[in-house]
Design a protein around this motif. Structure first.
Motif, PDB file in Angstrom:
ATOM      1  N   ASP A   1       1.026  -0.958   0.481  1.00 19.79           N
ATOM      2  CA  ASP A   1      -0.519  -0.055   0.051  1.00 19.79           C
ATOM      3  C   ASP A   1       1.253   0.975   0.153  1.00 19.79           C
ATOM      4  O   ASP A   1       1.950   0.982   0.563  1.00 19.79           O
ATOM      5  CB  ASP A   1      -0.716   0.245   1.554  1.00 19.79           C
ATOM      6  N   VAL A   2       0.416   2.263  -0.834  1.00 19.21           N
ATOM      7  CA  VAL A   2       1.135   3.422  -0.755  1.00 19.21           C
ATOM      8  C   VAL A   2      -0.362   5.015  -0.966  1.00 19.21           C
ATOM      9  O   VAL A   2      -0.932   4.621  -1.343  1.00 19.21           O
ATOM     10  CB  VAL A   2       2.192   3.736  -2.390  1.00 19.21           C
ATOM     11  N   SER A   3       1.067   5.962  -0.944  1.00 23.01           N
ATOM     12  CA  SER A   3      -0.239   6.808  -0.630  1.00 23.01           C
ATOM     13  C   SER A   3      -0.837   7.442  -2.649  1.00 23.01           C
ATOM     14  O   SER A   3      -0.305   6.823  -3.345  1.00 23.01           O
ATOM     15  CB  SER A   3       0.477   8.353  -0.336  1.00 23.01           C
ATOM     16  N   LEU A   4      -2.255   7.414  -2.508  1.00 21.71           N
ATOM     17  CA  LEU A   4      -2.650   8.102  -3.610  1.00 21.71           C
ATOM     18  C   LEU A   4      -1.492   8.646  -4.386  1.00 21.71           C
ATOM     19  O   LEU A   4      -1.490   8.641  -5.885  1.00 21.71           O
ATOM     20  CB  LEU A   4      -4.129   8.399  -3.600  1.00 21.71           C
ATOM     21  N   GLN A   5      -1.257   9.457  -3.369  1.00 19.71           N
ATOM     22  CA  GLN A   5      -0.347  11.260  -4.446  1.00 19.71           C
ATOM     23  C   GLN A   5       0.768  10.313  -4.701  1.00 19.71           C
ATOM     24  O   GLN A   5       1.517  10.490  -6.344  1.00 19.71           O
ATOM     25  CB  GLN A   5       0.081  12.019  -4.041  1.00 19.71           C
ATOM     26  N   PHE A   6       1.572   9.179  -4.374  1.00 23.36           N
ATOM     27  CA  PHE A   6       2.916   8.456  -4.576  1.00 23.36           C
ATOM     28  C   PHE A   6       2.518   8.100  -5.692  1.00 23.36           C
ATOM     29  O   PHE A   6       3.271   7.603  -6.641  1.00 23.36           O
ATOM     30  CB  PHE A   6       3.966   7.498  -3.401  1.00 23.36           C
ATOM     31  N   ALA A   7       1.384   6.852  -6.088  1.00 23.40           N
ATOM     32  CA  ALA A   7       0.893   6.104  -6.757  1.00 23.40           C
ATOM     33  C   ALA A   7       1.139   7.178  -7.938  1.00 23.40           C
ATOM     34  O   ALA A   7       1.374   6.359  -9.163  1.00 23.40           O
ATOM     35  CB  ALA A   7       0.013   4.953  -6.204  1.00 23.40           C
ATOM     36  N   ARG A   8       0.468   8.048  -8.280  1.00 20.87           N
ATOM     37  CA  ARG A   8       0.347   8.798  -9.050  1.00 20.87           C
ATOM     38  C   ARG A   8       1.781   8.870  -9.791  1.00 20.87           C
ATOM     39  O   ARG A   8       2.076   9.403 -10.956  1.00 20.87           O
ATOM     40  CB  ARG A   8      -0.496  10.501  -9.146  1.00 20.87           C
ATOM     41  N   ARG A   9       2.814   9.492  -8.764  1.00 20.59           N
ATOM     42  CA  ARG A   9       3.986   9.811  -9.519  1.00 20.59           C
ATOM     43  C   ARG A   9       4.755   8.937 -10.255  1.00 20.59           C
ATOM     44  O   ARG A   9       4.927   9.203 -10.743  1.00 20.59           O
ATOM     45  CB  ARG A   9       4.456  10.135  -8.468  1.00 20.59           C
ATOM     46  N   LEU A  10       4.076   7.052  -9.278  1.00 19.39           N
ATOM     47  CA  LEU A  10       5.315   6.615  -9.852  1.00 19.39           C
ATOM     48  C   LEU A  10       5.162   6.310 -12.088  1.00 19.39           C
ATOM     49  O   LEU A  10       4.988   5.603 -11.761  1.00 19.39           O
ATOM     50  CB  LEU A  10       4.371   5.296  -9.185  1.00 19.39           C
ATOM     51  N   LEU A  11       2.820   6.681 -12.055  1.00 26.47           N
ATOM     52  CA  LEU A  11       2.275   6.606 -12.845  1.00 26.47           C
ATOM     53  C   LEU A  11       2.930   7.201 -13.943  1.00 26.47           C
ATOM     54  O   LEU A  11       3.056   7.214 -14.976  1.00 26.47           O
ATOM     55  CB  LEU A  11       1.084   6.384 -13.005  1.00 26.47           C
TER      56      LEU A  11
ATOM     57  N   ILE B   1      11.597  -9.275  -4.073  1.00 29.78           N
ATOM     58  CA  ILE B   1      10.333  -8.328  -3.794  1.00 29.78           C
ATOM     59  C   ILE B   1       9.847  -7.561  -2.172  1.00 29.78           C
ATOM     60  O   ILE B   1       9.349  -6.534  -2.466  1.00 29.78           O
ATOM     61  CB  ILE B   1       8.983  -9.502  -3.898  1.00 29.78           C
ATOM     62  N   VAL B   2      11.177  -8.398  -1.203  1.00 24.90           N
ATOM     63  CA  VAL B   2      10.528  -7.312   0.670  1.00 24.90           C
ATOM     64  C   VAL B   2      11.517  -5.875   0.089  1.00 24.90           C
ATOM     65  O   VAL B   2      10.413  -5.025   0.564  1.00 24.90           O
ATOM     66  CB  VAL B   2      10.858  -7.670   1.471  1.00 24.90           C
ATOM     67  N   VAL B   3      12.052  -6.109  -0.640  1.00 25.54           N
ATOM     68  CA  VAL B   3      13.120  -5.023  -0.519  1.00 25.54           C
ATOM     69  C   VAL B   3      12.699  -4.151  -1.495  1.00 25.54           C
ATOM     70  O   VAL B   3      12.967  -2.513  -1.458  1.00 25.54           O
ATOM     71  CB  VAL B   3      15.283  -5.331  -0.667  1.00 25.54           C
ATOM     72  N   VAL B   4      12.329  -4.264  -2.747  1.00 28.36           N
ATOM     73  CA  VAL B   4      11.812  -3.420  -3.098  1.00 28.36           C
ATOM     74  C   VAL B   4       9.745  -2.653  -2.805  1.00 28.36           C
ATOM     75  O   VAL B   4      10.264  -1.454  -2.970  1.00 28.36           O
ATOM     76  CB  VAL B   4      10.595  -4.011  -4.641  1.00 28.36           C
ATOM     77  N   GLY B   5       9.692  -2.789  -1.957  1.00 31.30           N
ATOM     78  CA  GLY B   5       8.412  -2.999  -1.665  1.00 31.30           C
ATOM     79  C   GLY B   5       8.620  -2.019  -0.025  1.00 31.30           C
ATOM     80  O   GLY B   5       8.308  -0.973   0.022  1.00 31.30           O
ATOM     81  N   ARG B   6       9.788  -2.308   0.585  1.00 28.16           N
ATOM     82  CA  ARG B   6      10.412  -1.538   1.540  1.00 28.16           C
ATOM     83  C   ARG B   6      10.330  -0.872   1.219  1.00 28.16           C
ATOM     84  O   ARG B   6      10.382   0.561   1.277  1.00 28.16           O
ATOM     85  CB  ARG B   6      11.767  -2.749   2.282  1.00 28.16           C
ATOM     86  N   ALA B   7      11.868  -0.796  -0.198  1.00 25.96           N
ATOM     87  CA  ALA B   7      12.043   0.719  -0.450  1.00 25.96           C
ATOM     88  C   ALA B   7      11.017   1.735  -1.076  1.00 25.96           C
ATOM     89  O   ALA B   7      10.983   3.458  -0.863  1.00 25.96           O
ATOM     90  CB  ALA B   7      12.803   0.839  -2.103  1.00 25.96           C
ATOM     91  N   LEU B   8      10.004   0.930  -1.935  1.00 25.93           N
ATOM     92  CA  LEU B   8       8.929   1.856  -2.289  1.00 25.93           C
ATOM     93  C   LEU B   8       7.904   2.843  -0.541  1.00 25.93           C
ATOM     94  O   LEU B   8       8.052   4.504  -0.961  1.00 25.93           O
ATOM     95  CB  LEU B   8       7.715   1.207  -2.707  1.00 25.93           C
TER      96      LEU B   8
ATOM     97  N   GLU C   1       6.646   7.297   2.583  1.00 22.79           N
ATOM     98  CA  GLU C   1       6.077   8.237   3.884  1.00 22.79           C
ATOM     99  C   GLU C   1       7.455   9.336   4.615  1.00 22.79           C
ATOM    100  O   GLU C   1       6.985   9.757   5.177  1.00 22.79           O
ATOM    101  CB  GLU C   1       6.130   7.146   4.676  1.00 22.79           C
ATOM    102  N   GLY C   2       8.382   9.024   3.838  1.00 24.79           N
ATOM    103  CA  GLY C   2       9.857   9.754   3.956  1.00 24.79           C
ATOM    104  C   GLY C   2       9.815  10.837   3.424  1.00 24.79           C
ATOM    105  O   GLY C   2      10.381  11.856   3.646  1.00 24.79           O
ATOM    106  N   GLY C   3       9.235  10.911   1.934  1.00 25.79           N
ATOM    107  CA  GLY C   3       7.971  12.377   1.004  1.00 25.79           C
ATOM    108  C   GLY C   3      10.751  12.288   0.260  1.00 25.79           C
ATOM    109  O   GLY C   3      10.759  13.212   0.808  1.00 25.79           O
TER     110      GLY C   3
END
Length: 246
Positions: A161-171, A214-221, A226-228
């Protein structure tokens, strides 16, 4: 430059015609926070920054909100809840009604060859219908080409799960102005092999053969979100996580 001014708007404010993209080769696309009022008015329904993308002939309002509101054209990650005679019922957000996914909304699907999806299965889909009078409808096939175009069942992997704003930035990572999220490219540069699907509903699916990767990628995201974190901080984070894998 794909985006220009970012004026603040309030619900009901008139939008100057100068801020509306005027491409003649693409239809105007309205994203979250805007509503078309016939015949030609475009009205914000939330308070935030008005973002205009002339390259894609689209515009939307960027605002802080933890509730995902389905918008036609959004790519989302949905979870199968149950199956009916002709469609699946899926969950796309805790705050929205179940979205329907027709059994035949898959590439080359027929009544005999359609995917058999069990409750709990994940799909990468596109929102095709969303309004306040009907439940959302999603699809896993392009209506124009009949191809999946990367949509369909997501097998294995993990969802973060990520914030909606971060998901938009990724896309929008290819945009120079919006593409400040480089963490995925940095992880790939460290030799991590993974697949990813980003949902506008704040879900990111990460797949691959190496569970640790997979866990490392998720943690990095999650830490970037969360830290901006800025680009330099992302580089340091990736170096630290990659070092911890060795």
């Amino acid at each position: 430059m794909t985006t220009t001014e970012r004026p603040l708007v309030l619900p009901g404010d008139p939008i100057s015609p100068d801020l509306i993209p005027s491409s003649t080769s693409k239809p105007l696309r309205l994203g979250p926070g805007l509503r078309h009022v016939p015949p030609s008015d475009i009205v914000p329904v939330v308070a935030g920054q008005l973002i205009t993308n002339h390259q894609k002939n689209s515009m939307w309002v960027e605002y802080n909100n933890n509730r995902y509101i389905p918008t036609p054209g959004d790519l989302i990650i949905a979870q199968i809840l149950r199956s009916g005679p002709d469609l699946y019922f899926t969950s796309i957000s805790p705050y929205t009604p179940p979205a329907t996914l027709p059994h035949l909304s898959f590439e080359s699907a027929t009544k005999k060859t359609r995917p058999q999806l069990a409750p709990g299965a994940l799909v990468y889909a596109r929102v095709v219908l969303a309004n306040k009078h009907m439940d959302p409808e999603i699809e896993c096939v392009s209506q124009s080409t009949g191809k999946s175009d990367g949509l369909g069942e997501l097998k294995g992997g993990m969802v973060f799960d990520v914030s909606l704003q971060f998901a938009r930035r990724l896309l929008m990572a290819k945009s120079k102005e919006e593409g400040k999220v480089e963490v995925l490219e940095l992880l790939g540069g460290e030799g991590l092999a993974f697949e990813i699907a980003v949902g506008r509903n704040g879900k990111v699916w990460v797949g691959g053969e190496d569970v640790k990767a997979i866990v490392v990628v998720g943690r990095a995201l999650r830490e970037t979100d969360e830290g901006g974190l800025g680009v330099e901080a992302q580089r340091k984070l990736v170096k630290r996580l990659a070092k911890g894998m060795k």
